[in-house]
Scaffold this motif. Structure first.
Motif, PDB file in Angstrom:
ATOM      1  N   GLN A   1     -31.508  -4.869   1.749  1.00 16.08           N
ATOM      2  CA  GLN A   1     -31.414  -5.393   3.102  1.00 16.08           C
ATOM      3  C   GLN A   1     -30.366  -4.595   3.878  1.00 16.08           C
TER       4      GLN A   1
ATOM      5  N   LEU B   1     -32.889  -5.754   8.594  1.00 12.73           N
ATOM      6  CA  LEU B   1     -34.079  -5.036   8.165  1.00 12.73           C
ATOM      7  C   LEU B   1     -34.207  -5.158   6.660  1.00 12.73           C
TER       8      LEU B   1
ATOM      9  N   GLY C   1     -38.788  -5.939   9.837  1.00  8.01           N
ATOM     10  CA  GLY C   1     -37.763  -6.799  10.397  1.00  8.01           C
ATOM     11  C   GLY C   1     -37.633  -8.059   9.563  1.00  8.01           C
TER      12      GLY C   1
ATOM     13  N   THR D   1     -40.526  -0.067  12.370  1.00  9.32           N
ATOM     14  CA  THR D   1     -40.798  -1.492  12.504  1.00  9.32           C
ATOM     15  C   THR D   1     -40.152  -2.004  13.779  1.00  9.32           C
ATOM     16  N   GLN D   2     -40.456  -3.261  14.103  1.00  8.21           N
ATOM     17  CA  GLN D   2     -39.855  -3.922  15.261  1.00  8.21           C
ATOM     18  C   GLN D   2     -38.860  -4.956  14.781  1.00  8.21           C
ATOM     19  N   LEU D   3     -37.686  -4.975  15.392  1.00 11.33           N
ATOM     20  CA  LEU D   3     -36.667  -5.958  15.053  1.00 11.33           C
ATOM     21  C   LEU D   3     -36.980  -7.300  15.708  1.00 11.33           C
TER      22      LEU D   3
ATOM     23  N   ASP E   1     -35.352  -8.965  17.786  1.00 12.29           N
ATOM     24  CA  ASP E   1     -35.016  -9.020  19.210  1.00 12.29           C
ATOM     25  C   ASP E   1     -35.890  -8.103  20.062  1.00 12.29           C
TER      26      ASP E   1
ATOM     27  N   ALA F   1     -37.321   0.255  15.569  1.00  6.94           N
ATOM     28  CA  ALA F   1     -36.501   0.973  14.586  1.00  6.94           C
ATOM     29  C   ALA F   1     -37.345   2.009  13.865  1.00  6.94           C
TER      30      ALA F   1
ATOM     31  N   GLY G   1     -31.021  -9.345  13.441  1.00 10.20           N
ATOM     32  CA  GLY G   1     -30.044  -8.355  13.015  1.00 10.20           C
ATOM     33  C   GLY G   1     -30.213  -7.822  11.617  1.00 10.20           C
TER      34      GLY G   1
ATOM     35  N   ARG H   1     -36.341  -4.781  19.729  1.00 12.35           N
ATOM     36  CA  ARG H   1     -36.026  -3.364  19.633  1.00 12.35           C
ATOM     37  C   ARG H   1     -36.882  -2.694  18.548  1.00 12.35           C
TER      38      ARG H   1
ATOM     39  N   VAL I   1     -28.225  -4.722  11.111  1.00 12.56           N
ATOM     40  CA  VAL I   1     -28.329  -3.842  12.263  1.00 12.56           C
ATOM     41  C   VAL I   1     -27.523  -4.426  13.410  1.00 12.56           C
TER      42      VAL I   1
ATOM     43  N   ILE J   1     -32.564   3.494  16.567  1.00 11.23           N
ATOM     44  CA  ILE J   1     -32.897   2.255  17.268  1.00 11.23           C
ATOM     45  C   ILE J   1     -33.223   2.568  18.723  1.00 11.23           C
TER      46      ILE J   1
END
Length: 358
Positions: A354, A344, A338, A296-298, A300, A304, A342, A302, A357, A314
């Motif tokens: 949860q 996941l 996400g 997935t995408q965080l 911010d 994952a 911060g 980034r 990160v 990451i």
């Protein structure tokens, strides 16, 4: 969606049931397709396999038809009303209100209220007959087409075998146009929000009828990933999913991307990356020998990736490299989303949880 998700349900179910097996008096068979999922206070801690965002809401699906939703980034969950108790393995919401879930017994469910209630749109009892009707009509128009005649034979076999073929992933372009994929090259498309599903197997270059585990967009293109290194990309001009080979012949379980970048991941930590629309792929070293089962995408930006044991990788350079992150405990992960800055949201053998990160 991956074979990990498909087999995990069967393996864990067998492990749980086996110690308690004993002779029983035969009871009347009750089809899971006709049995609503039971409400349970333990549902959020049971095996969950698919996870998606529905606007700001999270929706998770799993064993025995359990569907749960959370409005606080996965801290608390409520159980949805579901008309079947088939095992569910994937879910997708193209909008905050409309979503689809798929799973074993060829089941396809639709929600129009953000995942709180669901209706059955399609199931395995209809898959074979729908295929047979479709491909017999195509053969009448092209009587010499051997591939279409083979699909007629396949449709007859599926009709005879009944509702045992699983769908393994679902993705919708919008609230009307969507796709479902599954075992043995199952591929269906809808243009009316799932009210009707059209077989699309002849649109996929998959002559060995390999299992299709995931369908997702990445880097502006739509891909299907499957077993034995199968990777297909939709050519929108021809309407066909065409091969995009990598240097790997093992199964791919998932697809992840952002503008200009596509990643596919699978067995034994294998990850491949493309920055040219899927025309060429380079391997990304992960340092893990374990299968990558979720990505997935965080918030911010980034990227994952998570392993079948729960390792978190990451990337801060759009997937060109990944770093293993330290965690206090590990648990198998089947899907990730996400869940705000911060964080996941994860689902797997321990249900929903949860993860923060750094």
């Amino acid at each position: 969606m991956s074979i990990f998700k498909w087999t995990l349900l069967a393996v864990l179910a067998a492990a749980v049931v086996a110690p308690f097996c004993r002779p029983v008096v035969a009871q009347e068979f009750v089809d899971v397709l006709d049995t609503p999922s039971q409400v349970s206070p333990l549902a959020e801690h049971s095996l969950l396999v698919g996870l998606a965002s529905a606007g700001q809401r999270l929706v998770a699906v799993g064993q025995r038809g359990h569907i749960l939703y959370s409005d606080d980034a996965g801290k608390h969950w409520q159980q949805a009303r579901v008309p079947v108790s088939s095992d569910l393995v994937a879910v997708h919401f193209p909008s905050a209100r409309h979503g689809w879930a798929v799973g074993h017994d060829g089941v396809v469910l639709h929600s129009a209220d953000g995942g709180e209630t669901w209706e059955r749109q399609f199931d395995g009892r209809q898959v074979g007959p729908r295929m047979l009707e479709h491909y017999q009509a195509l053969v009448q128009k092209a009587p010499g087409d051997e591939r279409l005649m083979a699909l007629v034979d396949e449709a007859r076999r599926m009709t005879d075998e009944g509702a045992d073929k699983p769908f393994l992933d679902v993705w919708f372009e919008n609230e009307q146009v969507g796709y479902i994929v599954g075992a043995f090259n199952l591929l269906f498309r809808t243009e009316d929000g799932g009210r009707t599903w059209t077989p699309w197997m002849e649109h996929a270059d998959n002559p060995s009828a390999l299992n299709l585990y995931a369908i997702r967009p990445a880097g502006g293109e739509l891909y299907i990933a499957g077993e034995q290194g199968l990777l297909l990309k939709l050519d929108r001009a021809s309407g066909r999913f065409e091969p995009r080979p990598t240097a790997y012949a093992g199964s791919f379980f998932g697809i992840l991307g952002k503008p200009g970048v596509a990643l596919v991941f699978g067995l034994r930590g294998n990850v491949f990356r493309s920055v040219d629309g899927g025309e060429s792929w380079s391997q990304v070293e992960t340092g893990l020998p374990l299968s990558i089962t979720a990505g997935t995408q965080l918030a911010d930006g980034r990227l994952a990736l998570l392993s079948q044991a729960g390792h978190l990788l990451i990337s801060s350079d759009d997937g060109a490299s990944f770093q293993l992150q330290a965690q206090p405990s590990l648990a198998p992960v089947a899907a990730a989303v996400g869940a705000g800055p911060g964080a996941l949201a994860l689902v797997g053998t321990r249900g929903a949880r949860q993860l923060l990160v750094q």
